[in-house]
Design an enzyme around this catalytic site. Structure first.
Site, short mmCIF file in Angstrom:
data_model
loop_
_atom_site.label_atom_id
_atom_site.label_comp_id
_atom_site.label_asym_id
_atom_site.label_seq_id
_atom_site.Cartn_x
_atom_site.Cartn_y
_atom_site.Cartn_z
N PRO A 16 0.81 -1.22 0.00
CA PRO A 16 0.00 0.00 0.00
C PRO A 16 0.85 1.27 0.00
CG PRO A 16 -0.98 -1.60 1.45
CD PRO A 16 0.33 -2.20 0.99
N CYS A 17 0.43 2.22 -0.83
CA CYS A 17 1.26 3.41 -1.07
C CYS A 17 0.75 4.66 -0.38
CB CYS A 17 1.35 3.67 -2.57
SG CYS A 17 -0.26 4.06 -3.32
N GLN A 18 -0.40 4.58 0.30
CA GLN A 18 -1.02 5.81 0.81
C GLN A 18 -0.09 6.58 1.75
OE1 GLN A 18 -2.43 2.85 0.67
NE2 GLN A 18 -4.53 2.96 -0.04
N PHE A 38 3.02 6.97 1.48
CA PHE A 38 4.10 7.65 0.74
C PHE A 38 3.59 8.66 -0.27
CE2 PHE A 38 5.71 3.19 1.44
CZ PHE A 38 6.57 3.51 2.48
#
Length: 356
Positions: free
Chosen positions: A67-69, A71
């Site tokens: 999951p990238c949220q 960053f």
């Protein structure tokens, strides 16, 4: 990513996905994602995945997009976000499995932002300690035939014992292979024309969020920047590529297109209204003309280059989210094909050494 890797010839043995609807979607598309497991795909956290003892299975690759949220510049960029630590769980799996290679995908910010330098250094160190040469690459999907300006980071590793690669050599090899896949992308108009007008049989109307004029428009030089309509879903130019599709689509964050411009050959209402405002004209109020509407699920899936026969499960909002969270299938295919070519050269070199 799994669609692209399957298209490149890889077969998936283990799947870790936590979202319930996404698991249902993966289960419904086992052939298209190349999944060889017989068990049903059920919600599984990568944190709970234990593959100790799997080294003897000699996996070719561990790939995924933690999951990238935590960053993303679209989020709070919070280093304490628990999702930001999942990149370490990914690297833990790499160490446990010791595959020939790995591919970790994430947002561009993780690769370039000073805020994340400590995390970049740590995952690079973890990879080196596990015996991998690595290459950190930022790619724009539009360079590889995807009708969407979507920049993503790919952290790629290959085990050093395969060809004793250095980081620099691996990076050069990856870039050389990627160059072979450069391609022009179709326009958004071409994608939408394929489905027909919104609400037609081939293109069911899905997003019902109204498009309302902004009472106090925020203007930029481009008609497709600023805010002329309420909500985060901005108008997009139909004669170019789409901007990055967000996982927050499904409501007023879903991008807007001018259907009359696409199907009736009329001039762009968005550009005319922008020119009116730039000349000092009065902002309109209420609901925008019906010719302006939001992207449908079918269009968003095509922009993300999903196969036409890919089947999505879950609620409408969940499907929009799944599409927005995805790596464009074509971009994943390009990365997977480039990696496969490098692994094949490693095998060929080992065979040559053995023969000598």
């Amino acid at each position: 990513m799994d669609v692209g890797f399957a298209k490149a010839g890889f077969r998936t043995a283990v799947v870790a996905e936590l979202d319930v609807a996404a698991c249902q979607t993966l289960e419904a598309n086992k052939d298209l994602i190349g999944h060889t497991g017989s068990a049903q795909i059920i919600p599984t956290s990568v944190c709970d995945l234990n593959l100790e003892g799997s080294k003897s299975l000699d996996f070719d690759v561990v790939f995924g997009g933690p999951p990238c949220q935590g960053f993303s510049v679209a989020g709070k960029m919070d280093p304490d976000d628990e999702r930001s630590t999942l990149v370490y769980d990914f690297m833990r799996l790499v160490k446990e499995v010791s595959p020939k290679s790995f591919v970790l995908e994430n947002v561009k910010a993780l690769a370039v932002s000073d805020r994340w330098e400590r995390i970049r250094r740590k995952i690079a160190r973890l990879a080196s300690e596990a015996g991998y040469a690595t290459a950190l690459i930022v790619l724009n999907a539009t360079d590889y035939g995807v009708p969407q300006a979507r920049e993503r980071m790919f952290f790629i590793g290959v085990r050093k014992d395969l060809l004793a690669p250095t980081d620099i050599n691996l990076r050069n090899s990856v870039l050389a292979e990627l160059q072979e896949h450069k391609a022009l992308h179709p326009t958004l108009r071409t994608i939408i024309e394929r489905f027909g007008p919104s609400g037609s049989q081939g293109n069911p109307a899905t997003c019902t969020a109204k498009i309302m004029y902004a009472k106090a428009p925020i203007l930029r030089k481009s008609p497709y920047a600023g805010m002329m309509f309420n909500g985060a879903g901005r108008p997009i130019p139909v004669n170019g590529a789409s901007p990055t599709l967000p996982a927050s689509m499904g409501g007023n964050k879903t991008p807007i297109v001018d259907e009359a411009e696409i199907f009736e050959g009329e001039s762009s209402y968005i550009e005319r209204y922008h020119a009116h405002l730039m000349r000092g004209g009065k902002a309109k109020t209420g609901e925008a003309p019906r010719r302006l509407r939001r992207l449908t699920i079918s269009e968003c899936a095509a922009i993300q280059t999903f196969p036409a026969n890919y089947s999505f499960k879950g609620s409408k909002s969940s499907i929009y989210k799944q599409i927005g969270n995805a790596v464009p299938c074509q971009l994943a295919f390009v990365v997977a094909s480039s990696l496969a070519a490098i692994l094949e050269k490693c095998e060929a070199s080992k065979t040559l050494v053995a023969a000598e």
